[in-house]
Design an enzyme around this catalytic site. Structure first.
Site, PDB file in Angstrom:
ATOM      1  CG  HIS A  23      94.666  61.062  62.195  1.00 18.53           C
ATOM      2  ND1 HIS A  23      94.661  60.667  63.529  1.00 18.53           N
ATOM      3  CD2 HIS A  23      94.330  60.303  61.413  1.00 18.53           C
ATOM      4  CE1 HIS A  23      94.107  59.780  63.294  1.00 18.53           C
ATOM      5  NE2 HIS A  23      93.662  59.106  62.287  1.00 18.53           N
ATOM      6  CG  HIS A  72      94.008  60.338  56.978  1.00 16.77           C
ATOM      7  ND1 HIS A  72      93.021  61.317  57.287  1.00 16.77           N
ATOM      8  CD2 HIS A  72      93.637  59.230  57.788  1.00 16.77           C
ATOM      9  CE1 HIS A  72      92.183  60.877  58.071  1.00 16.77           C
ATOM     10  NE2 HIS A  72      92.366  59.700  58.364  1.00 16.77           N
ATOM     11  CD  GLU A  90      64.872  58.229  62.203  1.00 14.88           C
ATOM     12  OE1 GLU A  90      65.626  58.276  61.552  1.00 14.88           O
ATOM     13  OE2 GLU A  90      63.472  58.074  62.224  1.00 14.88           O
ATOM     14  CG  HIS A 128      57.969  49.500  62.662  1.00 18.25           C
ATOM     15  ND1 HIS A 128      58.281  49.018  61.450  1.00 18.25           N
ATOM     16  CD2 HIS A 128      57.620  50.951  62.409  1.00 18.25           C
ATOM     17  CE1 HIS A 128      58.242  50.038  60.620  1.00 18.25           C
ATOM     18  NE2 HIS A 128      58.072  51.307  61.198  1.00 18.25           N
TER      19      HIS A 128
END
Lengths: 667, 667
Positions: free
Chosen positions: B28, B262, B411, B473
């Site tokens: 890149h 890129h 999280e 869950h």
């Protein structure tokens, strides 16, 4: 409707929810008790839906993103007249009930999406609004706005903290999804205490930065203020969020406004005191005053007449636009048109072959031309994922008719948005990224599988074949981790033609999701005049060929890029006098769905010498190679180097396959 | 230093990077060429580090969050005098080099963290700043600021789009991490084109809403403006982000400012033209002008003298604070103090038992008292995860000495922040959530394993034992998906005492991460006078007992909550005359690390009748039960109901274990 009756309705919702939690001795009373007034305001004054016809195409969608507040939703569904009886409310969270701990779409009529994992519902709603905008652009005409509805949600502090909501919110603002209206249950409480312990950002300023219309309502029990805010939101061309200051567990004398209100049954004493404080009779539990029932009965008539109004409009639409009307109905029925899988664009045999990601792109473009319901995109990797659908336009605020979505570098939101589009109906949606980034969107993949949504997941750049980008970008464990998800089918095609059939399988699976895994690098296109047809993909594993002069004494099996390796090794072994069965094994899950007879006809019980080859972790292959077999896998991370060097260094060579086969045969 | 020399340095960085990509024919060039000036400004005028001593405790940390721009970092490291030779630069992305496609900490000196998966580095930096703030609070005194450094990063559009960065940014603003300074490479280009296709939010307004100090620099080649902005950022008490308008692939005549800059090698022609445009000699490739080398040599002396200045300060600190100084050194060496694992807080036998999450909490509190380097928290579930460390304070802007972090419902950021804390050094950090939400943070778990970081992952509420919260869950596939991650050890203890030893294993693993999986519900505490010691956890699987009168003819194995089930079944079978071996199997990975002799002493080769019981998907157990064995698992989602009902409905009963064992024995 009098203010008194409104309060009765709200308290009915509040205490039906609290009684359900108390009876189950499990659940979350805080959200329902705090948000009952705003939910009632939305449902009684704005939500266009028909409890007698939960699948009405043009209904407003409602998402309870804080799915832990499921009792609120069940209370609303029950009172509104959905197929959810008082017995079901009383069986909240019990075996076999329609009222599970968190709402599950497909399980309970009127539940639009499966929520609970926070942030997911927020992003699902964005998907619903995308679907609405696209279908409106495709199907509506000025006199026939047959698709014209809002998407509402109640979202929580937890939702707003989750990254997936941030991603989805940024995209919704970019796309100017003005018919998206979210009520933020701003109760200042999270499980670890006041939200001030971790969440002090200026939420409304953040949403304004995303391009949203923001409002605040100071009192979550002020239904006129909530109503006015929803009306203002409808009038604004931007997506809207309304921060409504609520009191979690409103009414409970000692727990309201505290974390204890969130996720614990109130207890008989606290619940009785809450009822007393709000002027509610202590008994019976699950009390619905007669005037509340009456009001909901009348409201149901009004809702049905809205639906009938639309049906009349649609009948007129049918007369003037019969093809479009039939197409819209077909799409919502979820079926595929006759002949959709005729004339597949198969590849001729070619030792140089094709990148399977390119074959995927070819399949996608082929099917997208036949199936106008296909809509999707990539998380900023469309040129690499080969997911651009040529000539079908970009989906942008200025062109909602476009079918190529641009998700930005937002894999998790992409997953949840694709699911939301499937929740909405009318489209078949896909999302694409590199296989290694399946991890970023794994929660959404799981929900697609749990909810039986036919989302299509396109993952390119599999295995160490990624090469120079190195171990951060080389998925070695991702096949295993996708295979571990129940209801998901994962397919790793071995060549261009298996890739075409993989897409066919994915599209035909209209009641569950499919993940397809494609290569960055070329794979030889097998000569199907010498080996079995590529439609064997549909059975998960199939015999490519038995080579040698007699009954097979060795089975070589592989998926994806390793299939040509076992073919080469098998031919050499056959030349050395070994009778080899060559098995292409693109999908464990499809194979497991076959009858035992088929499975045993592929993996012959009597042939114990088996070798599986796959450029991923070996976990799980033991089931297929058995006690005497071997797996050539890669139980560690890859490295940064050209792919051909990596395959060689890590043992994916004809020589190693032959050596391993000989070792296994000598056992 | 003259402006001319500065430009020469910048172009050296630019073209070393471009030449590396071109030689590798992979990589890149866009980010290094566009961001060279701002990177140079930061590294030459601000970054305090010592290339001769890359592990200097008090160095500034630098994160290249856009890890695809690795050539930029390698060029800076090489020029600055790190152990990264020109040969390594020229071996960019090749087998065995120190210059992999994306930066890998632990692999290349001076690389602070492994980046590439976008957003991760952004959040790692927040972890580094947390570590700095905490260690400063613990170890510094007014005259001895022994921990006092900045954390810098270069972040990209992709980083800012990723949800993990949003989560981490919100937390960083909340925590007022003023020594965090990020340069945003605002180049307007992503892979699918102009960032306007998906990313039109007002980024700086968004960061202001998080509580960050924001600035913009209009010209990414204006080093004075960049320098002034960094100085202003240092002076501001908030975390800072500086949007620097750059041109991706600056210098390339046809590709600069386009997506083609890129991720593709420039090609010889474009590269030559870029060199010509910027007045750079076409040959040789990898050209470093003598005056540039000289400047970097001198700069190195300056950097070393900064390090020496700190060493003198630290020597003084040692004299007046010998205990603290020794403690700081021990912590950064990463060792554990003698006797740290003496006197474990074991449980007496108890049929009623204990939630293993509670045992985990007991272990954590026990070890936290002994090991002041333990720092961690939960994603808003501390009361449920039992991860509060009593009396050790909350980590907040007003109390950086606190050891209980509050991550909020974030999280993924939690995972990346914990990793960043480990990258920083001086702490042992853990993050906790429900097992089902391990999916949300999976990319961070993977990087901890790939980077050999000793992050500790605490997952409670395992299996269908979650009960009423239902399938959203209930983690059925998560044990398998964690086990699939190379270098990660996953442990699922069967009782309170195995839980204590699990924590011991996790803390002793100072060079790799550990995931521990605990129950919501009580598990009986086995009577260790009747079965083997719980320290068998350290070997992954161990014989609890052989029951019956003779040599084992059946092996029952299980993990976690199913161990007491096989014990009960085994006792019944023994009473019926069957000789049963009972194996507790808390960790596949630890077991696989044992010598073959040990493994075969547990899973006796001659005993083919084997049953594994685990309340999760069966995938992978075939390896241990073999062709003749059976697995009692749950290869589908759970349901919402009390846990005891679920275990019964899904076949986790003594009767089913006995029936299955009899079936297996009859084969």
């Amino acid at each position: 409707m009098t203010p008194e009756l409104e309060q009765k309705c709200i308290n009915t919702i509040r205490f039906l929810s609290a009684d359900a939690v108390q009876k189950a001795n499990s659940g979350h009373p805080g959200l329902p008790m705090g948000a009952a007034a705003m939910a009632f305001t939305l449902w009684s004054r704005h939500l266009r839906h028909n409890p007698r016809n939960p699948k009405w195409i043009n209904r407003d969608r409602f998402v309870l993103s804080g799915g832990h507040g499921s009792a609120l939703l069940y209370s609303l569904l029950h009172l509104s007249g959905y197929d959810l009886s008082m017995q079901e409310l009383q069986a909240f969270r019990q075996w076999g009930s329609k009222t599970p701990g968190h709402p599950e779409s497909g399980h309970t009529a009127g539940v639009e999406t499966t929520t609970g994992p926070l942030g997911a519902g927020f992003a699902n709603g964005v998907g619903m609004a995308i679907a609405e905008a696209h279908l409106a652009a495709v199907f509506n005409s000025p006199e026939f706005p047959v698709v014209d509805h809002y998407t509402y949600a109640i979202v929580t502090d937890g939702d707003l903290m989750e990254g997936v909501a941030s991603e989805a919110a940024s995209l919704a603002g970019h796309l100017k999804l003005g018919k998206l209206i979210y009520l933020y249950d701003d109760n200042h409480i999270s499980i670890e205490g006041d939200t001030n312990v971790a969440f002090t950002e200026d939420r409304m300023a953040r949403f304004a930065a995303y391009g949203w219309h923001t409002q605040t309502v100071a009192d979550g029990n002020d239904i006129e203020a909530i109503d006015a805010a929803i009306r203002a939101a409808k009038a604004d061309p931007r997506p809207s969020i309304i921060a409504v200051r609520t009191i979690i567990g409103f009414g409970m004398p000692t727990r309201a406004g505290t974390p204890k209100a969130h996720g614990e049954p109130p207890g008989t004493e606290e619940l009785a005191a809450a009822k007393a404080a709000l002027g509610w009779p202590a008994e019976p539990a699950f009390y619905v005053p007669a005037e509340v029932s009456e009001w909901y009965s009348k409201a149901l008539e009004g809702l049905e007449s809205q639906n009938f109004g639309w049906t009349r409009l649609f009948d007129e639409y049918k007369k003037t636009n019969p093809a479009k009307a039939a197409e819209l109905e077909r799409r919502f029925a979820g079926g595929l048109p006759a002949g959709w899988d005729d004339n597949l664009p198969l590849y001729p045999a070619d030792p140089k072959g094709v990148q399977t990601r390119a074959a995927s792109g070819k399949a996608l473009n082929h099917f997208a031309a036949l199936l106008p319901e296909i809509w999707g995109g990539s998380a900023d990797l469309a040129p690499s994922n080969n997911t651009n659908m040529a000539g079908l336009g970009d989906f942008q605020a200025e062109n909602y008719g476009g079918r190529n979505g641009h998700f930005g570098v937002r894999e998790h939101a992409m997953g949840a948005i694709v699911n939301g589009i499937q929740n909405h109906g009318g489209l078949r949606s896909f999302g694409a990224t590199f296989l290694v980034f399946a991890d970023y969107m794994r929660p959404a993949i799981r929900i697609s599988a749990l909810s039986k949504l036919p989302s299509i997941w396109v993952f390119t750049h599999d295995s160490i074949g990624v090469g120079e980008d190195g171990p951060t970008h080389q998925p070695v464990e991702h096949l295993a981790s996708l295979r571990s998800i129940p209801n998901l089918v994962t397919i790793r095609p071995c060549d261009g033609n298996e890739s075409i059939f993989a897409w066919k399988v994915a599209l035909a699976r209209t009641n569950a999701p499919t993940a397809m895994v494609f290569t960055r690098q070329n794979l030889p296109t097998l000569d199907r005049s010498l080996v079995a047809d590529a439609n064997g993909v549909e059975k998960g594993a199939y015999v490519l060929a038995d080579v040698g002069d007699g009954a097979p004494e060795l089975i070589l099996m592989a998926s994806g890029s390793e299939v040509s390796l076992i073919v080469d090794a098998g031919m050499k072994l056959a030349a050395e006098g070994v009778n080899v069965r060559l098995v292409s094994f693109p999908s464990w899950e499809l194979f497991e769905q076959q009858p035992r007879e088929y499975r045993e006809s592929v993996l012959l019980l009597g042939v114990k010498a088996r070798v599986a080859v796959e450029a991923g972790i070996s976990m799980g292959w033991a089931k297929y190679v058995g006690d005497s077999g071997e797996v050539i896998g890669i139980d560690h991370y890859g490295a940064s180097a050209p792919a051909n060097i990596l395959f060689k260094e890590f043992g994916f060579t004809v020589e190693n396959v032959i050596d391993t086969a000989r070792k296994v045969m000598s056992r």
